[in-house]
Design a protein around this motif. Structure first.
Motif, PDB file in Angstrom:
ATOM      1  N   ILE A  78       0.885  -1.164   0.000  1.00  0.00           N
ATOM      2  CA  ILE A  78       0.000   0.000   0.000  1.00  0.00           C
ATOM      3  C   ILE A  78       0.917   1.205   0.000  1.00  0.00           C
ATOM      4  O   ILE A  78       1.744   1.371   0.897  1.00  0.00           O
ATOM      5  CB  ILE A  78      -0.925  -0.026   1.221  1.00  0.00           C
ATOM      6  CG1 ILE A  78      -1.913  -1.165   1.019  1.00  0.00           C
ATOM      7  CG2 ILE A  78      -1.632   1.307   1.390  1.00  0.00           C
ATOM      8  CD1 ILE A  78      -3.006  -1.227   2.017  1.00  0.00           C
ATOM      9  N   GLU A  79       0.801   1.986  -1.066  1.00  0.00           N
ATOM     10  CA  GLU A  79       1.778   3.032  -1.256  1.00  0.00           C
ATOM     11  C   GLU A  79       1.196   4.407  -1.008  1.00  0.00           C
ATOM     12  O   GLU A  79      -0.013   4.597  -1.028  1.00  0.00           O
ATOM     13  CB  GLU A  79       2.361   2.964  -2.676  1.00  0.00           C
ATOM     14  CG  GLU A  79       3.478   1.965  -2.753  1.00  0.00           C
ATOM     15  CD  GLU A  79       3.558   1.296  -4.099  1.00  0.00           C
ATOM     16  OE1 GLU A  79       2.585   1.383  -4.874  1.00  0.00           O
ATOM     17  OE2 GLU A  79       4.596   0.691  -4.375  1.00  0.00           O
ATOM     18  N   TYR A  80       2.130   5.301  -0.751  1.00  0.00           N
ATOM     19  CA  TYR A  80       1.752   6.705  -0.624  1.00  0.00           C
ATOM     20  C   TYR A  80       1.941   7.311  -2.007  1.00  0.00           C
ATOM     21  O   TYR A  80       3.063   7.436  -2.488  1.00  0.00           O
ATOM     22  CB  TYR A  80       2.666   7.367   0.407  1.00  0.00           C
ATOM     23  CG  TYR A  80       2.576   8.863   0.477  1.00  0.00           C
ATOM     24  CD1 TYR A  80       1.563   9.467   1.192  1.00  0.00           C
ATOM     25  CD2 TYR A  80       3.513   9.660  -0.163  1.00  0.00           C
ATOM     26  CE1 TYR A  80       1.473  10.842   1.262  1.00  0.00           C
ATOM     27  CE2 TYR A  80       3.436  11.034  -0.098  1.00  0.00           C
ATOM     28  CZ  TYR A  80       2.423  11.626   0.622  1.00  0.00           C
ATOM     29  OH  TYR A  80       2.330  12.983   0.684  1.00  0.00           O
ATOM     30  N   GLU A  81       0.850   7.599  -2.685  1.00  0.00           N
ATOM     31  CA  GLU A  81       0.938   8.077  -4.066  1.00  0.00           C
ATOM     32  C   GLU A  81       0.135   9.351  -4.230  1.00  0.00           C
ATOM     33  O   GLU A  81      -1.065   9.362  -3.986  1.00  0.00           O
ATOM     34  CB  GLU A  81       0.356   7.029  -5.021  1.00  0.00           C
ATOM     35  CG  GLU A  81       1.248   5.854  -5.274  1.00  0.00           C
ATOM     36  CD  GLU A  81       0.548   4.815  -6.130  1.00  0.00           C
ATOM     37  OE1 GLU A  81       0.871   4.692  -7.299  1.00  0.00           O
ATOM     38  OE2 GLU A  81      -0.351   4.138  -5.588  1.00  0.00           O
ATOM     39  N   LEU A  82       0.814  10.399  -4.643  1.00  0.00           N
ATOM     40  CA  LEU A  82       0.111  11.637  -4.952  1.00  0.00           C
ATOM     41  C   LEU A  82       0.361  11.987  -6.410  1.00  0.00           C
ATOM     42  O   LEU A  82       1.311  11.501  -7.015  1.00  0.00           O
ATOM     43  CB  LEU A  82       0.606  12.776  -4.070  1.00  0.00           C
ATOM     44  CG  LEU A  82       0.388  12.684  -2.567  1.00  0.00           C
ATOM     45  CD1 LEU A  82       0.893  13.948  -1.903  1.00  0.00           C
ATOM     46  CD2 LEU A  82      -1.071  12.485  -2.229  1.00  0.00           C
ATOM     47  N   GLY A  83      -0.490  12.840  -6.946  1.00  0.00           N
ATOM     48  CA  GLY A  83      -0.306  13.296  -8.309  1.00  0.00           C
ATOM     49  C   GLY A  83      -1.517  14.101  -8.716  1.00  0.00           C
ATOM     50  O   GLY A  83      -2.581  13.982  -8.096  1.00  0.00           O
ATOM     51  N   VAL A  84      -1.366  14.950  -9.721  1.00  0.00           N
ATOM     52  CA  VAL A  84      -2.529  15.664 -10.237  1.00  0.00           C
ATOM     53  C   VAL A  84      -2.577  15.503 -11.744  1.00  0.00           C
ATOM     54  O   VAL A  84      -1.550  15.413 -12.411  1.00  0.00           O
ATOM     55  CB  VAL A  84      -2.517  17.171  -9.912  1.00  0.00           C
ATOM     56  CG1 VAL A  84      -2.873  17.423  -8.481  1.00  0.00           C
ATOM     57  CG2 VAL A  84      -1.203  17.800 -10.277  1.00  0.00           C
ATOM     58  N   ASP A  85      -3.779  15.451 -12.249  1.00  0.00           N
ATOM     59  CA  ASP A  85      -3.946  15.537 -13.695  1.00  0.00           C
ATOM     60  C   ASP A  85      -4.974  16.627 -13.962  1.00  0.00           C
ATOM     61  O   ASP A  85      -5.369  17.351 -13.042  1.00  0.00           O
ATOM     62  CB  ASP A  85      -4.346  14.182 -14.280  1.00  0.00           C
ATOM     63  CG  ASP A  85      -5.680  13.718 -13.737  1.00  0.00           C
ATOM     64  OD1 ASP A  85      -6.283  14.455 -12.941  1.00  0.00           O
ATOM     65  OD2 ASP A  85      -6.114  12.618 -14.109  1.00  0.00           O
ATOM     66  N   GLY A  86      -5.400  16.724 -15.204  1.00  0.00           N
ATOM     67  CA  GLY A  86      -6.303  17.807 -15.565  1.00  0.00           C
ATOM     68  C   GLY A  86      -7.617  17.772 -14.806  1.00  0.00           C
ATOM     69  O   GLY A  86      -8.296  18.784 -14.658  1.00  0.00           O
ATOM     70  N   LEU A  87      -7.975  16.607 -14.321  1.00  0.00           N
ATOM     71  CA  LEU A  87      -9.240  16.478 -13.607  1.00  0.00           C
ATOM     72  C   LEU A  87      -9.125  16.986 -12.174  1.00  0.00           C
ATOM     73  O   LEU A  87     -10.018  17.655 -11.657  1.00  0.00           O
ATOM     74  CB  LEU A  87      -9.636  15.002 -13.602  1.00  0.00           C
ATOM     75  CG  LEU A  87     -11.092  14.682 -13.374  1.00  0.00           C
ATOM     76  CD1 LEU A  87     -11.943  15.341 -14.430  1.00  0.00           C
ATOM     77  CD2 LEU A  87     -11.291  13.170 -13.405  1.00  0.00           C
TER      78      LEU A  87
END
Lengths: 515, 501
Positions: B79-88
């Motif tokens: 279970i990972e710590y994952e962040l990110g943004v896309d256009g949505l």
């Protein structure tokens, strides 16, 4: 037996060192209690007990590293299953002991008045004998030893509940506990007699093999009967519905440290019994038609029903409680239900799942009872309203309590959340969606009563100008350790999960051990 | 810093919480300053994020770290710590930081227990930002649940008369929503063995043997629909939201109506359509009909409300229905409309509730029939109210027009009849908004309301900021559209048998 009978002293009694230390400490405390003049403060005895627990914990930890071993022809096994449970018991008993010291200390609820406890030596050493019973239970690989451990724990608990002799609810609770506990013991024993009757052995591994033959040779229904009786007996011990009726009265009547002891140690012992007895005895049974293990395909349905009933009854009846300890009793019934879920949806994860949740439950429950004890003695009431305005009076205490309640409710960033997430996993993995749905939805119901306490603490105002709640250092230690562990297990569960997966080898439980 | 920009952004409000811990309770001015400044930090960081975002780039600013692993037998599921943004998610992150900052400034009328108030307020912001920046289901759920706790306190401690009831309703309804979401997430986890948005979507779309049966996919989609439908809220799961909007203090309603409702829209798009495009396409007519029910139900009920807060609450239901309509169009235009509508409604409803707060502060009421002629004593506030209403009913040149236009345009291509009926909702919007606003601002002034103080400069500033964004979106939609384009295209491309709108 073919081989020459071994001399009693030839066995590796060193493996039993933790129990012997606890036994020694309890004996010493009893003798000192007898010798000390009547008026003397008994609290130093508790420190002696605590020292014993710490030494025992160290010895258990050493056993974890060592190879599994057994004593007296596999009557008593020291394997990692037993060691893991023993560590939980030891931690729970240590916390209960710390709470008990404050309970009889100056200003404590049990120090004077109606709720006074006069037999303070007993207060401390009975916690230790109860602990001893639980530890024996965890290690027992024989029906007789199992039952002896169970009774040592139960008898100690009965007296502990009755310690506040002038307090009527305590007397009522203790009486109900004795009667219900007696019935439960009888039922368990009756179930065990079937096992013995079918297999001719009291050794659990031998019982497991014998049951397999009994099952295919036309005694299947007797196997079922034995299973049901044993489940009923265990359900009493862990306070699972529909055998939970004693819990609210006992929890309310017992001194708060004893309530905490029952909620954590006694319940965990019940789960040790459940796993040790039912898994070893029944895991080998398979349906002769398709070869599917019974515990996975048929018997687990009944355990699932008990789990579902506990979750539903515990969480809904808790809504109506105004006494915090009764509320916690129903909450503990619900938690028994959650903890049964991995057993009902049996996978290889069952040990780590249960242990992780038990550890999380240990800390959040101990912490919550510690705060309850302080608030109850400060206000002289166990009513929900006693918590009114706690945030104003003692903000740190209120925040700690909030943390414990959020964890009990299973909200994120707490140990309870990770624990519950882990429990769900097997229910969903085994496609027992109804059970999983009951679990998540009743958890939402539990928000309501946990937040009722939070609401009192933050939204109600107590009387103006109240001084803060005095926190004795012993209780403060319990709260601080519990809070730290609750946050830590919620944020960084990896070390604990890793420990359970790699350091503790639970499958040792099924290993036939060499001489 | 680029590598961890999102972590900084998401958790930056915590700095404010920490600072607040060391300020004595009596220092209200200092507490207020810290509370407001702490919301400016994520605002600035999100603007940096927007500036550095490459519109055609897909998922950006991605961060990934091992968190913990769930051991299952010999293997361990990470279970990972994952962040990110896309256009949505980027527009919604910006919406969150802007509206939160404005709401913090607008918290000037909160006077009691200011320290706890801002602590909860900032924790809530962490939760909301986390929802939009997390790139995996576990993290998403964690933040999603995390918003419940501070929100519960904000409603139940600083709200109006029946605040505790409202908070409890909020908790239970949203708790059930989260519970269903958890069931869906766990089922996906068990079947796919992964939790990352991207990898789950890949596994569901590209596996040679379908991971889920058709029924299972349908059930999971249904779970997500209800879970996010509670949040959005969709009729008949909306009753809690009315209570919250009426009982919570105005700045908190700004956060709730402005941002939290959008968590539902975001979830539906990201998971509902993102994971199960086939199911979503199959149910498009049903979704459109449901959206239509919301649009009309909200509008008709808004028409008969006497409380300004309830008018706006029902109008929110109606407008969230349009989000669902845009979604049901199942084409690029519709999706764009849905996100536009979400963002636009965020600004507009924040402005409306800000004004309700300002008016309540002076009149002590929000009942339409008890007010009147406010334009005489409070010309600025009344003007703002009219402007906000105009934006809400879709006046061209403001954000509401464009979003509704896009959503309906998308829907007209596939469901002309439903779209035509839905357009009635827009007409009704004009009716209920003008009725409420005109009744409040014009006409005779009741005696007790004469000579009210107009909105102060401190109150007008946040209004102007919100209005600026409303107009900006209306006249220069590319600000949002460019960012959104790529993400929407990806979503629409996964739909079966269609070439994006």
């Amino acid at each position: 037996m073919d081989e020459a009978v071994k001399n009693v002293l030839d066995w590796n009694w060193g493996a039993m060192a933790p129990e012997l230390v606890i036994l020694g400490a309890a004996t010493l405390m009893t003798i000192l209690d007898l010798l000390l003049p009547a008026g003397r403060d008994r609290r130093p005895l508790a420190w002696l007990g605590l020292a014993g627990i710490l030494v025992a914990a160290f010895l258990v930890w050493r056993n974890v590293q060592a190879e599994p071993t057994h004593i007296l022809y596999d009557m008593y096994r020291v394997d990692d299953f037993a060691n893991a449970f023993k560590l939980v018991f030891l931690a729970g008993a240590a916390f209960a002991l710390l709470l008990a010291v404050a309970d009889v200390g100056p200003g404590g609820e049990a120090s004077s008045g109606e709720k006074a406890i006069r037999d303070r030596g007993e207060y401390f050493y009975l916690l230790l004998t109860g602990l001893l019973g639980a530890m024996m239970l965890a290690s027992a690989a024989d029906l007789i030893v199992l039952f002896v451990g169970l009774e040592v724990l139960a008898l100690s608990s009965y007296i502990l509940v009755a310690l506040r002799r002038q307090y009527l609810p305590a007397v009522e609770g203790a009486f109900k506990y004795v009667v219900n506990g007696g019935i439960a013991s009888a039922i368990t024993l009756y179930g065990m007699s079937f096992l013995y009757g079918l297999t001719g052995s009291t050794n659990l591994l031998a019982v497991g093999e014998g049951l397999r033959d009994a099952y295919v040779s036309g005694n299947a229904y007797l196997v079922y009967v034995a299973f049901f009786f044993l489940v009923v007996g265990v359900a009493f011990k862990i306070a699972a519905a529909p055998f939970h009726m004693w819990a609210p009265d006992v929890y309310q009547g017992a001194p708060t440290p004893v309530t905490a002891f029952l909620a954590v140690v006694s319940k965990a012992a019940g789960f040790a019994l459940l796993l040790r007895l039912l898994l070893t005895a029944f895991l080998g049974l398979a349906n002769p038609l398709d070869g599917s293990p019974l515990l996975f395909s048929e018997l687990n349905v009944y355990v699932g029903a008990v789990a579902a009933a506990s979750m539903i009854i515990g969480n809904t009846v808790a809504l109506r409680q105004t006494n915090v300890k009764r509320m916690m009793a129903y909450s503990s019934i619900a938690h028994a239900g959650y903890l049964l879920v991995p057993f009902a949806s049996l996978t290889t994860m069952v040990f780590s799942q249960m242990m992780f949740y038990l550890v999380a439950y240990l800390f959040m429950t101990m912490g919550a009872f510690a705060v309850i004890q302080l608030v109850a003695r400060d206000r002289g009431s166990e009513d929900l309203r006693a918590f009114a305005g706690l945030f104003r009076r003692s903000p740190l205490l209120a925040l700690a309590m909030t943390l414990f309640l959020l964890s009990l409710a299973g909200l994120p960033l707490t140990a309870g959340f990770i624990g519950k997430f882990y429990l769900f996993l097997s229910a969903v993995g085994r496609e027992m969606y109804a059970l999983a749905a009951i679990m998540v939805l009743t958890s939402v119901v539990s928000f309501v009563y946990y937040f009722a306490v939070i609401r009192q603490m933050f939204l109600r105002t107590g009387e103006e100008g109240d001084p803060g709640v005095r926190v004795p250092p012993t209780v403060g230690t319990v709260i601080a350790l519990s809070a730290a562990a609750t946050v830590l297990l919620g944020l960084l569960p990896d070390p604990a999960l890793d420990l359970l997966a790699h350091t503790f080898n639970f499958s040792e439980m099924f290993l036939p051990l060499a001489e | 810093m680029n590598g961890h920009l999102l972590t900084f952004l998401t958790f930056s409000p915590l700095v404010g919480v920490l600072a607040l811990l060391f300020v004595p309770r009596g220092q209200t001015a200092l507490i207020r300053a810290i509370g407001v400044l702490a919301t400016f930090v994520p605002l600035v960081l999100s603007l940096v994020l927007y500036a550095r975002f490459a519109p055609e780039g897909g998922l950006q600013f991605a961060e990934k770290a091992r968190w913990f692993a769930i051991p299952v037998g010999e293997v361990a599921f990470p279970i990972e710590y994952e962040l990110g943004v896309d256009g949505l998610s980027l527009p919604l992150v910006l919406l969150t930081t802007i509206v939160t900052a404005v709401a913090a400034v607008a918290s000037m009328h909160i006077r009691q227990n200011l320290k706890t108030y801002f602590a909860c307020f900032l924790l809530l912001e962490v939760g909301m930002l986390g929802v939009f920046t997390s790139q995996n289901l576990f993290l998403f759920f964690l933040f999603f649940e995390l918003t419940l706790i501070p929100m519960f306190f904000l409603i139940s401690k600083w709200g109006y008369l029946e605040r505790e009831q409202a908070a409890l309703h909020f908790l239970v309804y949203n708790g059930v929503g989260s519970a269903l979401l958890l069931l869906a997430i766990l089922t996906l986890f068990v079947r796919v063995g992964d939790l990352s948005f991207v990898r789950v979507a890949e596994a569901l779309h590209q596996a040679p043997i379908p991971v889920l049966s058709d029924t299972a996919a349908l059930v999971l989609f249904g779970l997500l629909l209800v879970a996010f439908g509670v949040k959005l809220p969709l009729f008949p799961f909306h009753t809690w939201m009315l209570r919250v909007h009426v009982q919570a203090p105005p700045p908190v309603v700004m956060l709730h109506s402005g941002i939290q409702l959008k968590m539902g829209a975001y979830g539906l798009l990201r998971m509902g359509v993102g994971f199960f495009p086939e199911v979503a396409a199959k149910l498009a007519t049903f979704l459109a009909a449901w959206g239509l029910v919301n649009v009309l139900y909200g509008a008709v009920l808004a028409l008969v409300q006497r409380d300004l807060k309830r008018v706006f609450a029902y109008s929110s239901i109606s407008h969230m229905g349009i989000v669902l309509l845009g979604l049901a169009a199942m084409n690029e235009t519709g999706f764009t409309g849905a996100v536009f509508q979400a963002v636009s409604h965020g600004f507009i409803s924040a402005l409306l509730f800000l004004l309700v707060g300002v008016i309540w502060e002076r009149t002590g009421t929000s009942t339409v029939t008890e007010m009147g002629g406010l334009a005489k004593s409070m010309p600025v506030a009344s003007g703002m109210l009219l402007a906000a209403a105009m934006a809400s009913l879709g006046l061209p040149g403001m954000s509401g027009f464009l979003s509704e236009f896009l959503a309906f345009l998308g829907l007209f291509r596939v469901q002309p009849v439903l779209a035509a009926v839905g357009a009635v909702g827009i007409v009704l919007a004009a009716a209920y908004l003008l009725r409420a606003v005109l009744r409040t601002t014009f006409g005779p002034t009741p005696q007790p309301l004469a000579g009210l103080r107009d909105a102060t400069a401190a109150e007008v500033t946040p209004m102007l900021v919100l209005l600026a964004f409303i107009v900006l979106l209306g006249v220069w939609p590319a600000v949002l559209g460019d960012v959104l384009h790529h993400a929407v295209q990806t979503l629409a491309a996964a739909l079966p048998g269609r070439i994006g709108g």
